[in-house]
Design a protein around this motif. Structure first.
Motif, short mmCIF file in Angstrom:
data_model
loop_
_atom_site.label_atom_id
_atom_site.label_comp_id
_atom_site.label_asym_id
_atom_site.label_seq_id
_atom_site.Cartn_x
_atom_site.Cartn_y
_atom_site.Cartn_z
N PHE A 96 10.82 0.78 -1.85
CA PHE A 96 11.46 1.37 -2.91
C PHE A 96 11.38 0.48 -4.13
O PHE A 96 11.01 1.10 -5.21
CB PHE A 96 12.95 1.62 -2.32
N LEU A 97 11.62 -0.84 -4.14
CA LEU A 97 11.47 -1.58 -5.33
C LEU A 97 10.24 -1.37 -5.78
O LEU A 97 10.04 -1.23 -7.10
CB LEU A 97 11.82 -2.90 -4.77
N MET A 98 9.08 -1.78 -4.83
CA MET A 98 7.69 -1.87 -5.52
C MET A 98 7.31 -0.50 -6.24
O MET A 98 6.39 -0.33 -7.13
CB MET A 98 6.74 -2.38 -4.39
N ARG A 99 7.77 0.59 -5.36
CA ARG A 99 7.38 2.11 -5.98
C ARG A 99 7.84 2.18 -7.34
O ARG A 99 7.42 2.53 -8.23
CB ARG A 99 8.00 3.23 -5.21
N GLN A 100 9.18 1.80 -7.51
CA GLN A 100 9.91 1.76 -8.87
C GLN A 100 8.95 1.05 -9.84
O GLN A 100 8.81 1.52 -10.99
CB GLN A 100 11.21 1.30 -8.93
N PHE A 101 8.47 -0.19 -9.59
CA PHE A 101 7.93 -1.03 -10.30
C PHE A 101 6.54 -0.31 -10.59
O PHE A 101 6.00 -0.35 -11.92
CB PHE A 101 7.60 -2.30 -9.73
N PHE A 102 5.80 -0.02 -9.55
CA PHE A 102 4.51 0.65 -9.74
C PHE A 102 4.55 1.92 -10.75
O PHE A 102 3.45 2.08 -11.31
CB PHE A 102 3.65 1.01 -8.66
N MET A 103 5.51 2.55 -10.74
CA MET A 103 5.56 3.78 -11.43
C MET A 103 5.44 3.64 -12.93
O MET A 103 4.96 4.30 -13.66
CB MET A 103 7.13 4.46 -11.33
N THR A 104 5.78 2.10 -13.29
CA THR A 104 5.96 1.80 -14.70
C THR A 104 4.33 1.22 -14.97
O THR A 104 4.17 0.97 -16.08
CB THR A 104 6.77 0.56 -15.18
N ALA A 122 2.40 -7.04 -10.15
CA ALA A 122 3.37 -6.89 -9.34
C ALA A 122 4.13 -8.48 -9.11
O ALA A 122 5.31 -8.31 -8.57
CB ALA A 122 3.62 -6.09 -8.14
N ILE A 123 3.50 -9.45 -9.52
CA ILE A 123 4.11 -10.58 -9.09
C ILE A 123 5.46 -11.09 -9.48
O ILE A 123 6.22 -11.32 -8.70
CB ILE A 123 3.05 -11.91 -9.69
N PRO A 124 6.13 -10.73 -10.75
CA PRO A 124 7.31 -10.92 -11.19
C PRO A 124 8.49 -10.26 -10.11
O PRO A 124 9.39 -11.00 -9.50
CB PRO A 124 7.47 -10.65 -12.61
N ALA A 125 8.24 -8.92 -9.82
CA ALA A 125 8.91 -8.15 -9.00
C ALA A 125 8.82 -8.74 -7.37
O ALA A 125 9.80 -8.92 -6.94
CB ALA A 125 8.51 -6.81 -8.90
N ASP A 148 -4.08 4.48 -16.67
CA ASP A 148 -5.19 4.01 -17.08
C ASP A 148 -5.74 2.80 -16.36
O ASP A 148 -6.79 2.54 -16.33
CB ASP A 148 -4.98 3.61 -18.74
N LEU A 149 -4.96 1.96 -16.25
CA LEU A 149 -5.43 0.51 -15.77
C LEU A 149 -6.10 0.97 -14.13
O LEU A 149 -7.10 0.32 -13.77
CB LEU A 149 -3.99 -0.36 -15.17
N ILE A 150 -5.57 1.77 -13.65
CA ILE A 150 -6.03 2.13 -12.35
C ILE A 150 -7.22 2.85 -12.32
O ILE A 150 -8.33 2.66 -11.64
CB ILE A 150 -5.01 2.94 -11.40
N ASP A 151 -7.31 3.93 -13.34
CA ASP A 151 -8.44 4.51 -13.68
C ASP A 151 -9.73 3.72 -14.03
O ASP A 151 -10.60 3.80 -13.54
CB ASP A 151 -8.33 5.50 -14.65
N ALA A 152 -9.28 2.66 -14.83
CA ALA A 152 -10.41 1.71 -15.47
C ALA A 152 -10.80 1.21 -13.96
O ALA A 152 -12.22 0.86 -14.03
CB ALA A 152 -9.94 0.89 -16.39
N ALA A 153 -10.16 0.64 -13.00
CA ALA A 153 -10.54 0.00 -12.17
C ALA A 153 -11.33 0.79 -11.23
O ALA A 153 -12.44 0.37 -10.53
CB ALA A 153 -9.42 -0.61 -10.96
N PRO A 179 0.91 -1.34 -0.09
CA PRO A 179 -0.04 0.14 -0.06
C PRO A 179 1.13 1.18 0.04
O PRO A 179 0.63 2.18 -0.61
CB PRO A 179 -0.93 -0.28 1.30
N CYS A 180 2.11 1.24 0.64
CA CYS A 180 2.87 2.39 0.74
C CYS A 180 3.27 2.72 -0.59
O CYS A 180 3.33 3.83 -1.15
CB CYS A 180 3.94 2.17 2.02
N ALA A 181 3.79 1.54 -1.48
CA ALA A 181 4.38 1.68 -2.52
C ALA A 181 3.28 2.34 -3.70
O ALA A 181 3.62 3.17 -4.35
CB ALA A 181 5.24 0.51 -2.92
N TYR A 182 2.16 2.03 -3.38
CA TYR A 182 1.32 2.31 -4.27
C TYR A 182 0.80 3.80 -4.09
O TYR A 182 0.69 4.76 -5.09
CB TYR A 182 -0.23 1.33 -3.94
#
Lengths: 318, 327
Positions: B205-213, B241-244, B217-222, B142-145
């Protein structure tokens, strides 16, 4: 509605934990380092900088610093150089790349404590395989070669191997104060270089082929020239990172020392993490332990700031 | 010398160097496995090759425990009529020796589990590593999001805090953490083993960098579909985020399964809480010469799960362990 509030809700647990688990302890350590606190004593006396004074002036702690610093100064260059060397060799192979990569990475995966105990066996003075190996070479061609008597002006009987062969005994390694720290360093290098190798392999794949070809056309014919002019500068960022992380990890060496030497013989392997453990946890001298903690953090911060500085300048040193 | 044979020679040299290196790297693994298979005598005399001869050996402790006393001799007199006491003693002794003989490999591995509660240690290891990882994800995701996709005042400050905390190695502040846990009466609990690792700033940090990518649109659609922010994190972001996350899981599990320093500090004496490395260390402290075999068996058992997992999924593991390289 509350998307703004959601932000706070989502970050609150992480912020609270960062403050409690990471930031507060640093402040607590700074505070305690100025007292003679010990667990169980409700009151502690303010002693000012006495703990730091002890750390700087007492010979025990001078040995602690020299053990830690020697360890870092040996393990970091050696494991970085071996990691780079292995990566370059493996990268230039036509086959079996994955084979070597897997083997060299094994020590990174294995619990260091377990492997330290195994190394202790291997280095055991009577049943250890290492000394047996050295002894079996004595009196054979191996002695002739490795006592280096064949090099002009070198007296084979005076070199390390020649002397020990003549005496019929090899060092006690971990029980000998002249060898203990070196042996602990060796285990550290053995464990760390595979990690560095993998980072360098990743760095090498990032070097564009065209750049190497261009260098070759411009006259960098030998492998060494290409390494010096293209590969090494291109690996600059990787090197900065590898050196930083290996330094920080080396400062934290504990498992091997606790399991094998307990800081001895005669404090020759008394590294900082072990000193914190022995002083604070075993002897309940929290003030001294906290002071060592603060000095330790200072070392780590210095290393990290040097790294940040180099990264920001994007140093591709030649 | 023509070009191809020159290359061939170079290649041979490279392999020669790498093979010597491999031997040094493999050596302790070889010793560990080999000693875990051999009898004490074979270890002592350094014989028997890799597997040892696997001849029957006598379990000294078992034999000593059953050492026939006078009462045993008296009660055995009926079976051995007409023999003197010393002859009966010898006969009984022979019986015990056959009862107490075992193959070295069986001896070593059964002792590893019977001399110390190794199974319990392994279970503790699993409990601790899994709890740490699960809590890390619950806190970090949640923090990274929020740091990557939500706008709120103070966001930059929180991210700055994350970057600052990346500088602090948890091992370095072990002492104040220990004091705080001791003050709360939490030493010698599972909580003490888990709490300091619940916050992984690196994970955030890692998940934040990943979520930046991840595209907005995906979130807006949700959101259009009526999903709340909470379920966006767990039902939309988590799957992407499963691979990360997998790489982070490997990073986290390897670090905490192998960790020795922190358990050593917060678990004192209470064997029920020992993690695998602590158990092995305790074994070393108790061990006398005849127990090198079982000790090496214990070491093998502790090291094997991660090594096997690594051999099965090398690429993933190397990716996970070198994650720190992305900083």
């Amino acid at each position: 509605m509350g998307r703004r509030l959601t932000g706070y809700w989502f970050t609150a647990p992480a912020v609270a934990l960062m403050v409690l688990i990471l930031i507060a302890p640093v402040i607590v350590a700074g505070f305690l380092s100025l007292t003679d606190y010990s667990l169980g004593n409700e009151s502690a006396n303010w002693v000012g900088f006495k703990n730091y004074d002890k750390i700087i002036n007492r010979s025990t702690y001078q040995k602690m610093f020299s053990a830690s610093i020697i360890y870092v100064l040996v393990v970091v260059p050696a494991s970085v150089a071996l990691g780079l060397g292995a990566a370059l060799l493996i990268n230039s192979l036509k086959f079996a790349q994955d084979f070597y990569k897997t083997i060299f990475f094994l020590p990174v995966m294995a619990a260091l404590l377990a492997m330290a105990i195994v190394w202790e066996f291997a280095l055991h003075h009577s049943i250890g395989i290492v000394n047996e190996f050295f002894e079996s070479g004595c009196g054979t061609i191996a002695e002739t070669i490795f006592s280096f008597g064949w090099i002009p002006f070198v007296d084979g009987a005076e070199t390390w191997y020649g002397r020990h062969c003549a005496a019929g005994e090899f060092p006690l390694w971990l029980r000998d104060k002249g060898y203990a720290l070196g042996t602990i360093c060796f285990i550290g290098i053995w464990q760390a270089f595979g990690f560095n190798m993998v980072l360098y392999l990743a760095g090498l794949t990032g070097i564009p082929r065209e750049l190497l070809q261009a260098a070759e056309m411009d006259g960098a014919k030998s492998g060494w020239e290409r390494f010096r002019l293209v590969i090494w500068p291109m690996l600059g960022p990787t090197t900065v990172f590898v050196v930083t992380i290996t330094s920080i990890r080396s400062f934290q060496v504990f498992d091997t020392v606790e399991a094998l030497t307990q800081g001895g013989p005669s404090k020759s392997t008394y590294v900082m993490m072990y000193a914190i453990y022995e002083k604070a946890i075993k002897q309940n001298l929290m003030g001294i332990g906290a002071a060592i903690t603060i000095v330790f953090l200072a070392f780590v911060l210095i290393i990290t700031f040097i790294q940040r500085y180099l990264v920001e300048r994007r140093v591709h040193y030649s | 010398m023509n070009m191809s044979s020159y290359h061939y020679l170079g290649e041979t040299w490279k392999h020669a160097i790498l093979i010597v290196g491999s031997i040094v790297v493999i050596l302790p693994f070889y010793i560990m496995l080999s000693y875990s298979l051999k009898s004490p005598g074979e270890i002592e005399r350094n014989e028997g090759g890799f597997f040892g001869s696997q001849e029957m050996m006598i379990d000294e402790r078992c034999a000593k425990l059953r050492e026939p006393d006078q009462a045993a001799i008296d009660s055995a007199r009926q079976r051995f009529t007409g023999l003197s006491d010393s002859e009966i003693y010898k006969a009984l002794k022979a019986e015990i020796d056959t009862e107490c003989s075992v193959r070295p490999i069986i001896f070593n591995y059964t002792k590893a589990f019977s001399e110390a509660p190794l199974l319990r240690y392994l279970m503790n290891g699993v409990i601790v590593t899994v709890s740490i990882f699960v809590v890390q994800v619950i806190v970090a995701l949640p923090c990274a999001y929020a740091l990557s996709k939500l706008r709120f005042r103070g966001r930059e400050f929180v991210f700055g805090m994350v970057l600052f905390c990346l500088l602090i190695p948890v091992h370095a502040i072990a002492l104040p953490l220990y004091i705080m846990l001791a003050k709360l009466g939490l030493t010698n609990t599972y909580a003490a083993l888990v709490i300091p690792w619940t916050i992984s700033v690196f994970g955030i940090f890692l998940m934040r960098q990943f979520f930046m990518t991840v595209p907005d649109d995906l979130i807006d659609a949700a959101r259009m579909d009526g999903l709340g922010e909470f379920s966006i994190v767990w039902n939309v972001m988590l799957p992407t985020a499963i691979p990360a996350l997998l790489a982070f899981a490997i990073f986290s599990v390897v670090a905490h399964w192998n960790d020795y320093f922190w358990p050593r500090i917060v678990v004192t004496g209470n064997r029920d809480l020992f993690t695998p490395p602590l158990g092995l260390r305790e074994f070393k402290g108790d061990a006398d010469g005849s127990f090198f075999g079982p000790m090496m068996a214990t070491a093998t058992i502790i090291v094997t799960p991660l090594i096997v997992a690594f051999l099965l999924a090398q690429r993933k593991f190397i990716e996970g362990i070198t994650l720190t390289g992305m900083k």
